[in-house]
Design a protein around this motif. Structure first.
Motif, PDB file in Angstrom:
ATOM      1  N   TRP A 168       0.839  -1.208   0.000  1.00 30.73           N
ATOM      2  CA  TRP A 168       0.000   0.000   0.000  1.00 30.73           C
ATOM      3  C   TRP A 168       0.873   1.258   0.000  1.00 30.73           C
ATOM      4  O   TRP A 168       0.634   2.193  -0.767  1.00 30.73           O
ATOM      5  N   LYS A 169       1.873   1.285   0.873  1.00 36.20           N
ATOM      6  CA  LYS A 169       2.721   2.466   1.006  1.00 36.20           C
ATOM      7  C   LYS A 169       3.496   2.738  -0.279  1.00 36.20           C
ATOM      8  O   LYS A 169       3.642   3.892  -0.706  1.00 36.20           O
ATOM      9  N   THR A 170       3.985   1.679  -0.907  1.00 38.90           N
ATOM     10  CA  THR A 170       4.740   1.836  -2.150  1.00 38.90           C
ATOM     11  C   THR A 170       3.864   2.410  -3.253  1.00 38.90           C
ATOM     12  O   THR A 170       4.278   3.309  -3.992  1.00 38.90           O
ATOM     13  N   VAL A 171       2.650   1.897  -3.385  1.00 32.02           N
ATOM     14  CA  VAL A 171       1.740   2.414  -4.408  1.00 32.02           C
ATOM     15  C   VAL A 171       1.376   3.869  -4.120  1.00 32.02           C
ATOM     16  O   VAL A 171       1.262   4.693  -5.029  1.00 32.02           O
ATOM     17  N   LEU A 172       1.218   4.222  -2.855  1.00 32.05           N
ATOM     18  CA  LEU A 172       0.840   5.594  -2.485  1.00 32.05           C
ATOM     19  C   LEU A 172       1.960   6.600  -2.713  1.00 32.05           C
ATOM     20  O   LEU A 172       1.690   7.772  -2.993  1.00 32.05           O
ATOM     21  N   LEU A 173       3.222   6.160  -2.590  1.00 34.21           N
ATOM     22  CA  LEU A 173       4.334   7.115  -2.580  1.00 34.21           C
ATOM     23  C   LEU A 173       5.260   7.048  -3.791  1.00 34.21           C
ATOM     24  O   LEU A 173       5.943   8.026  -4.088  1.00 34.21           O
ATOM     25  N   PHE A 181      -5.725   1.213   6.316  1.00 37.04           N
ATOM     26  CA  PHE A 181      -5.283   2.019   5.173  1.00 37.04           C
ATOM     27  C   PHE A 181      -5.357   3.510   5.497  1.00 37.04           C
ATOM     28  O   PHE A 181      -4.429   4.266   5.193  1.00 37.04           O
ATOM     29  N   GLN A 182      -6.418   3.957   6.128  1.00 38.02           N
ATOM     30  CA  GLN A 182      -6.544   5.368   6.498  1.00 38.02           C
ATOM     31  C   GLN A 182      -5.496   5.761   7.535  1.00 38.02           C
ATOM     32  O   GLN A 182      -4.939   6.863   7.480  1.00 38.02           O
ATOM     33  N   TRP A 183      -5.211   4.860   8.464  1.00 41.82           N
ATOM     34  CA  TRP A 183      -4.152   5.119   9.442  1.00 41.82           C
ATOM     35  C   TRP A 183      -2.803   5.290   8.750  1.00 41.82           C
ATOM     36  O   TRP A 183      -2.026   6.192   9.082  1.00 41.82           O
ATOM     37  N   LEU A 184      -2.524   4.430   7.766  1.00 43.77           N
ATOM     38  CA  LEU A 184      -1.267   4.501   7.024  1.00 43.77           C
ATOM     39  C   LEU A 184      -1.128   5.829   6.290  1.00 43.77           C
ATOM     40  O   LEU A 184      -0.056   6.464   6.314  1.00 43.77           O
ATOM     41  N   ILE A 207       1.752   8.752   6.805  1.00 46.34           N
ATOM     42  CA  ILE A 207       2.547   9.309   5.700  1.00 46.34           C
ATOM     43  C   ILE A 207       2.505  10.831   5.735  1.00 46.34           C
ATOM     44  O   ILE A 207       3.538  11.502   5.571  1.00 46.34           O
ATOM     45  N   MET A 208       1.331  11.387   5.967  1.00 46.77           N
ATOM     46  CA  MET A 208       1.188  12.841   6.011  1.00 46.77           C
ATOM     47  C   MET A 208       1.989  13.448   7.168  1.00 46.77           C
ATOM     48  O   MET A 208       2.524  14.551   7.065  1.00 46.77           O
TER      49      MET A 208
END
Length: 402
Positions: free
Chosen positions: A64-69, A258-261, A265-266
């Motif tokens: 998830w983190k990789t796709v988001l960033l 997912f929302q916590w992640l 990140i923010m």
């Protein structure tokens, strides 16, 4: 209906607690940027034989983190299986070993993207039917509703794309985790002629290896690709904040987690670079300013960190007072269809002279189309990356005029 308690136990054991293979496609020639980006995320990248192909072992949260960033990749896939097959009976047997119910919800829609090269199995309809039959058999055995195949061209994250790729009788089966082309950020609505794709711009900025206190000088900015990518990458912003991803429809998806992640990140956002973008074309500058407004509204970033100025690169230095920031000049000059062939060498010769006269002591990165233009530029480079942009073979040169 599938026994949900049993399914949840299997998902927790094999998907949530397990490790997976993430495949990333990147512009061939820029693989080093993808390696750096995965390393920054705490992952171990591995290059595959095919140019522009990277993979890494990853947990679900890390996916998830990789796709988001990640900004340099064009596509990101979750690899389900990899095997050799030269006959349809063998293909069906190996497709049947994939536990489809761990990845796709009952009754969901899916489509198939198939590419083959030098494979004995190359009849598209038969390969698609083989996968569809195996999937249906899997869900029928579990007394569940099979996913429904569609050949729609519609872009919809709720429709899962299954990627089948065959090279020399070796097949990989993957799920599209990012939802198509990742260069589509969602906030660059206004573009000029021959725009640079966002993922390529991001890759070049990563390869430039700039410090946190950089003043990025995008002196031929067009509609602001380098400027906006520099703004997002240097701060660690979500790559496409309003995008919906296919993994949000997987049985393993946990909305609360997912929302916590995303909130975490923010919290890790950095001050980032200051950006000065300049172009001679008023329309391009206007497009850049509008794109900046959209980005600021979607990403909660201060638009004051980026300034768009109407200015001719050859008349002024396009350099504002950098204070304690370290300036870096980056250029994507017009070439190809935007300049006649007889003009190109003279144009790049003029660029080289301007940098020698006005930017001495300032590091630079320039996209250059071909060896002749590189020679005409007349600048000594320290690093060189070869790739294709818009079908044109180009190089990205990094150097400094001392």
């Amino acid at each position: 209906m599938i026994n949900q308690k049993s399914l949840e136990r299997r998902i927790k054991r094999h998907i949530i607690a397990g490790k997976h293979t993430l495949f990333g496609a990147i512009q061939p020639g820029l693989e080093e940027a993808g390696e750096r980006e995965l390393s920054q995320l705490g992952l171990t990248p591995v290059r595959e034989k095919e140019p522009g192909s990277l993979c890494t072992n990853i947990s679900l949260d890390e996916l998830w983190k990789t796709v988001l960033l990640s900004r340099s990749f064009s596509r990101l896939y979750l690899r389900l299986d990899s095997f050799k097959s030269s006959g349809f009976m063998e293909l069906k047997q190996k497709l049947a070993r994939i536990q489809w119910s761990l990845y796709l919800r009952e009754g969901c829609s899916f489509k198939i993207k198939l590419t083959t090269r030098h494979c004995r199995l190359h009849v598209e309809d038969k390969i698609i039917k083989s996968l569809n039959h195996c999937m249906q058999d899997h869900y029928v055995q579990l007394e569940g509703r099979p996913p429904v195949y569609t050949d729609t061209k519609e872009k919809d994250a709720a429709i899962q794309t299954i990627i089948i790729r065959g090279v020399d009788d070796h097949f990989t089966i993957s799920l599209d985790a990012g939802g198509g082309a990742l260069y589509e950020r969602g906030y660059r609505k206004f573009i000029n002629d021959a725009p640079l794709k966002e993922n390529i711009a991001a890759a070049l900025l990563i390869l430039s290896d700039l410090p946190e206190n950089t003043l990025l000088l995008d002196a031929m900015s067009g509609s602001g690709t380098f400027a906006l990518e520099g703004l997002g990458y240097s701060r660690g912003l979500l790559t496409a904040p309003n995008r919906n991803y296919p993994f949000e429809n997987w049985p393993s998806f946990r909305p609360g987690r997912f929302q916590w992640l995303k909130k975490e990140i923010m919290k890790e956002m950095k001050p980032g670079w200051q950006i000065a973008a300049a172009d001679i074309d008023e329309k391009s500058i206007g497009a850049g300013r509008e794109n900046l407004k959209l980005m600021a509204s979607q990403c909660s970033v201060d638009p004051g960190a980026c300034e768009f100025i109407k200015e001719d690169f050859f008349n002024k230095t396009a350099l504002i007072d950098s204070g304690d920031r370290k300036p870096f000049l980056i250029l994507n000059p017009p070439y190809g269809r935007r300049l006649s062939l007889e003009d190109q060498e003279a144009f790049f010769r003029k660029i080289g002279r301007q940098i020698l006269e006005k930017y001495k002591g300032i590091p630079w990165g320039i996209i250059v189309p071909g060896l002749e233009c590189e020679k005409a530029l007349g600048l000594k480079w320290e690093k060189k990356y070869l790739f294709k942009n818009g079908g044109y073979p180009v190089s990205y040169l990094l150097g400094i005029c001392r």
